[in-house]
Write a protein that holds these residues in place. Structure first.
Motif, mmCIF file in Angstrom:
data_model
loop_
_atom_site.group_PDB
_atom_site.id
_atom_site.type_symbol
_atom_site.label_atom_id
_atom_site.label_comp_id
_atom_site.label_asym_id
_atom_site.label_seq_id
_atom_site.Cartn_x
_atom_site.Cartn_y
_atom_site.Cartn_z
ATOM 1 N N ALA A 289 0.472 -1.694 -0.129
ATOM 2 C CA ALA A 289 -0.315 -0.129 -0.071
ATOM 3 C C ALA A 289 0.709 1.446 0.411
ATOM 4 O O ALA A 289 1.679 1.511 1.168
ATOM 5 N N LEU A 290 0.242 1.842 -1.152
ATOM 6 C CA LEU A 290 1.668 3.516 -1.311
ATOM 7 C C LEU A 290 0.672 4.402 -0.289
ATOM 8 O O LEU A 290 0.697 5.554 -0.474
ATOM 9 N N ALA A 291 -0.783 4.261 -0.983
ATOM 10 C CA ALA A 291 -1.515 5.279 -0.578
ATOM 11 C C ALA A 291 -3.297 5.109 -0.829
ATOM 12 O O ALA A 291 -3.417 4.063 -0.420
ATOM 13 N N ILE A 292 -4.230 6.239 0.103
ATOM 14 C CA ILE A 292 -5.415 6.051 0.347
ATOM 15 C C ILE A 292 -6.248 6.508 -1.054
ATOM 16 O O ILE A 292 -5.966 7.533 -1.106
ATOM 17 N N ASP B 54 -2.044 0.640 -4.166
ATOM 18 C CA ASP B 54 -0.161 -0.027 -4.599
ATOM 19 C C ASP B 54 1.185 0.352 -4.978
ATOM 20 O O ASP B 54 0.211 1.540 -5.987
ATOM 21 N N THR B 55 1.676 -0.019 -5.040
ATOM 22 C CA THR B 55 2.853 0.599 -5.369
ATOM 23 C C THR B 55 3.217 0.796 -7.314
ATOM 24 O O THR B 55 3.820 1.654 -8.258
ATOM 25 N N TYR B 56 1.935 -0.133 -8.012
ATOM 26 C CA TYR B 56 1.460 -0.073 -9.808
ATOM 27 C C TYR B 56 0.952 0.616 -10.016
ATOM 28 O O TYR B 56 0.430 0.427 -10.958
ATOM 29 N N GLY B 57 -0.001 1.779 -8.546
ATOM 30 C CA GLY B 57 -1.159 2.109 -8.960
ATOM 31 C C GLY B 57 -2.546 1.277 -9.298
ATOM 32 O O GLY B 57 -3.263 1.719 -9.990
ATOM 33 N N VAL C 171 0.028 8.384 1.955
ATOM 34 C CA VAL C 171 -0.735 10.278 1.805
ATOM 35 C C VAL C 171 -1.936 9.692 1.179
ATOM 36 O O VAL C 171 -2.528 8.328 1.182
ATOM 37 N N LYS C 172 -2.897 10.556 0.649
ATOM 38 C CA LYS C 172 -4.219 10.530 0.601
ATOM 39 C C LYS C 172 -4.536 10.982 -1.267
ATOM 40 O O LYS C 172 -4.371 12.384 -0.584
ATOM 41 N N TRP D 13 1.853 13.013 -7.730
ATOM 42 C CA TRP D 13 2.624 12.876 -6.109
ATOM 43 C C TRP D 13 3.871 12.654 -6.393
ATOM 44 O O TRP D 13 4.526 13.265 -6.061
ATOM 45 N N LYS D 14 4.162 11.114 -7.301
ATOM 46 C CA LYS D 14 5.530 11.326 -7.371
ATOM 47 C C LYS D 14 6.246 12.054 -7.468
ATOM 48 O O LYS D 14 7.986 11.899 -7.567
ATOM 49 N N THR D 15 5.987 12.985 -8.661
ATOM 50 C CA THR D 15 6.624 14.123 -9.083
ATOM 51 C C THR D 15 7.077 15.190 -8.670
ATOM 52 O O THR D 15 8.252 15.260 -8.479
#
Length: 263
Positions: free
Chosen positions: A124-127, A135-138, A153-154, A169-171
């Motif tokens: 899990a990377l974000a809500i 997840d990390t792969y979107g 992060v939301k 967000w990553k950028t």
């Protein structure tokens, strides 16, 4: 007499040949029947749930949210779990991948009664939109958000924009590091305008265009604010140049002067 003796010998040979072939043919048929019986018995034995049941599960993988009990429950939802010989591992794989935290499952059987289950969990990377994990792969997945790590992060956006919002967000995240700030919330609204909230509570209105340029403008502006930055409520960067700053109530009387100072 000679002809009769010759015919009698030929007849005896023919009878002997038929008898030998009859014995050989009977033996061949007997062998076929025996093979058929053994094959049938073996199949019945293999299909007997009491003789080759799948009774053991070996769970493997770097797991934090999925247990062997979760896998057992998933398999129990199958209409029927077959024997070692008859159970299709693809059905077990589908069942395992129905577990909320499971991203991928690899299943293999081990003689005589074991199922080895190797699971890969979602990281899990974000809500997403307040009720789904990303997840990390979107990839979106439904799981108990309470089991996820604190401080995710939301991210918010219209349906189908999860990868776009995640990539944005990553950028932009590294751009805040020099200010020792991080993004707690990033929103892409229905009008395609961006808004984000930082971990110090400041809200940034970034609009639809020139996102990166506006974030850079914020960074430069924030550095100029110095100690006054702690009194900022929001910064509106939806301008070609400059920005509009909103202050907490005790700073409202000096807002105009401070705007002149930093813009």
């Amino acid at each position: 007499m000679i002809k009769a003796a010759f015919n009698e010998r030929n007849y005896s040979r023919a009878v002997s040949f038929v008898q030998k072939n009859a014995i050989g043919g009977g033996f061949f048929v007997l062998i076929l029947l025996l093979i058929g019986y053994l094959t049938y018995s073996t199949i019945i034995w293999m299909l007997d749930d009491q003789r080759l049941p799948l009774s053991r599960i070996i769970l493997q993988g770097d797991l934090h949210h999925v247990s062997a009990l979760d896998v057992q429950r998933a398999f129990s939802q199958l209409e029927h779990v077959g024997t070692f010989m008859t159970q299709d591992v693809r059905e077990l794989q589908v069942a395992a991948e129905s577990i909320s935290w499971v991203s991928h499952a690899a299943i293999r059987k081990q003689w005589p009664d074991t199922v080895k289950v190797y699971l890969t969990e979602h990281k899990a990377l974000a809500i997403w939109n307040g009720n789904v994990l990303l997840d990390t792969y979107g990839q979106l997945f439904n799981a108990d958000i309470g089991q996820a790590d604190d401080g995710l992060v939301k991210l918010y956006g219209p349906d189908g924009t999860n990868n776009e919002v995640l990539d944005t967000w990553k950028t932009v995240t590294p751009m805040f590091k020099e200010l020792e700030l991080s993004i707690t919330s990033l929103v892409l609204n229905d009008r395609r305008a961006w808004q984000l909230i930082l971990d110090n509570g400041v809200r940034l209105e970034l609009g639809k265009e020139s996102l990166m340029e506006r974030v850079k403008r914020f960074v430069n502006l924030y550095k100029k604010l110095g100690e006054d930055a702690q009194n900022v409520s929001y910064i509106d960067l939806r301008y070609d140049t400059g920005a509009s700053i909103g202050w907490f109530p005790k700073q409202e009387l000096t807002q105009e002067n401070l705007n002149d100072k930093v813009l």
